[in-house]
Enzyme design. Sequence first.
Site, mmCIF file in Angstrom:
data_model
loop_
_atom_site.group_PDB
_atom_site.id
_atom_site.type_symbol
_atom_site.label_atom_id
_atom_site.label_comp_id
_atom_site.label_asym_id
_atom_site.label_seq_id
_atom_site.Cartn_x
_atom_site.Cartn_y
_atom_site.Cartn_z
ATOM 1 N N CYS A 66 0.866 -1.177 0.000
ATOM 2 C CA CYS A 66 0.000 0.000 0.000
ATOM 3 C C CYS A 66 0.903 1.228 0.000
ATOM 4 C CB CYS A 66 -0.946 -0.023 1.199
ATOM 5 S SG CYS A 66 -0.136 -0.133 2.804
ATOM 6 N N HIS B 238 26.975 -5.533 26.364
ATOM 7 C CA HIS B 238 27.703 -6.428 25.456
ATOM 8 C C HIS B 238 27.071 -6.320 24.068
ATOM 9 C CE1 HIS B 238 29.279 -10.126 23.656
ATOM 10 N NE2 HIS B 238 30.149 -10.211 24.658
#
Length: 624
Positions: free
Chosen positions: A31, A545
């Site tokens: 769309c 991390h």
Amino acid sequence: MKENGMDYQALAQDILARVGGKENISSVIHCATRLRFRLKDNGKADAQGLKAHPGVIMVVESGGQFQVVIGNHVHDVWLALCREAGIAEDATPAADEAPSGSLLARLIDIVSGIFTPFIGVLAASGILKGFLAIAVVCGWLNTSNATYKIWFAASDALFFFFPLVLGYTAGKKFGGNPFITMTIGGALTHPTMIAAFQASQQAGALTETFLGVPVIWFNYSASVIPIIFAAWVSCWLEKQGNRLLPAAVKNFFTPLLCLGVTVPLTFLIIGPVATWLSQMLANGYQFIYAFAPWLAGAAAGALWQVCVIFGLHWGLVPLMVNNLAVLGQDSLLPMLLPAIMGQVGAALAIFLRSRDARQKTLAGSSVTAGIFGITEPAVYGVNLPLRRPFIFGCVAGAVGGAIVGFSHSHVYSFGFASVFTLAQMIPPGGVDATLWGGVLGTLTALVLACGLTLVAGRPGRTDEAASASEDAPQNAALAPLSGTVLALADVPDPTFASGLLGAGAAIIPSDNQVRAPFAGSVASLFETRHAIGLQGDNGMELLIHVGIDTVKLEGKLFTAHVRVGDRVQPGDVLITFDRQAILDAGYDLTTPIIISNSDSYRAVTTVAATAVSAGMPLLAAEPA
């Protein structure tokens, strides 16, 4: 293929891989801003990975569709995806492939499949009609001259011949020959049929029959529902004909069966019944609207963006088009404009206040797109992750919608809510109070949302993280990255997922910076620069991390901006990394954020939503 810095082919390849490959795709359409997949197995799709991609705004699963929100470049990405997957660009999902979920899901899937293919030209036709209305009101054009007539024909052709266009797309959606159903639409708008309708109007009685059955004539030009029902019947007949007729004759006898049966059936039964349903739908909406226009406007303004988020707004598109076909005007579309501008106003406030370059750029581009009716970048990229701006946008949309409803503003041509809708609100008789009410409601939503967000929205800004931390509990950590939040148990590494290193959460980053989540100091910094330990002034010890197994990169693609012992404040840049290069190298960028001394706390909870911006609250620790 690369335009405006975006590699569409690379993005298409990544999307294709993360939806489970081409063998997992039943169909895909698009769309204005979204790729709409129907997947054979949604469980094979990596929604989180897609959300983390910089070229993807959001992923939504709704109405039986797996929707990937791209933004303004969706058509280019769709073309690249079709080439990459070997999908025919004119392929449209058939109704017999529709999701097996709720009736609402199936309805939305059918509606979006029928209207999506021509949504761009539908909006363009409405905008051109609006411009012509302005030109006539201002005296630049006269309705009797050729210039106006030619442009009017360009703007009105789609609406007048709606049955042909809808016949084609409905035929494809229902799994039949679209040229047969388009021909049926052509019969509905044939000059002979329109002349018969006009003659019956003048006669004031039924004067003609088909095989002895009286014919009720209607003008089906610009109609919506009759051709959709007729297309479904034709496609059903086509399947039966192809199944029963010999292969030698079915190529021409099946179309003959469809035309010879469906066209008369449409004029005798389907058309009148569907027209009655169309009128009932329009009159039912008018009854509700007349009861309390301001309340209808408030509801529409408040809830429209919520419907857009879940892809439910498609269910209202036929209602608006049907109102125009039956009544010649529609009051729903104007009430949606404040909902659009409410989100634009909230994003504008973030643009004005934020000092973070990335967020400011995103907010600025979102405002521009939102003005033209594309709000997904503002909603998914800016307002929704910050929560309050999105809520303020909805509140402002409700206020503006109530004003528009109270003013009885209407549009006289279809389009999608955007700044151009104001031109479409000009009544055929000229400017009046209904137009000014629409303008006032729209501006009210824009200004109110902007003002509320400036005052109380606390726009996300990385160098203002300290102010965000003032709202957070003392034992808290702000998000060190922007992206998608995961539970620690969902991290694809057993060491982190087990909680052995401590409690916390994880973020799949959408940018390339790690920022300080609180005031404190750098306690440790890995030589590979992929991880950092912080000691907060509040006593919290935090490990960030970046990625899984990224230690193997040996520091490549990572840059540290601090050293061990350095003091940091909320929002300070700690580490930057080449996000795309790490992904291209095959590494997972899921980033665990661990409270190393979580044993010192009674409980650790994640307080962020599924998406978070750097500097917003992420973790809260309850003192022991």
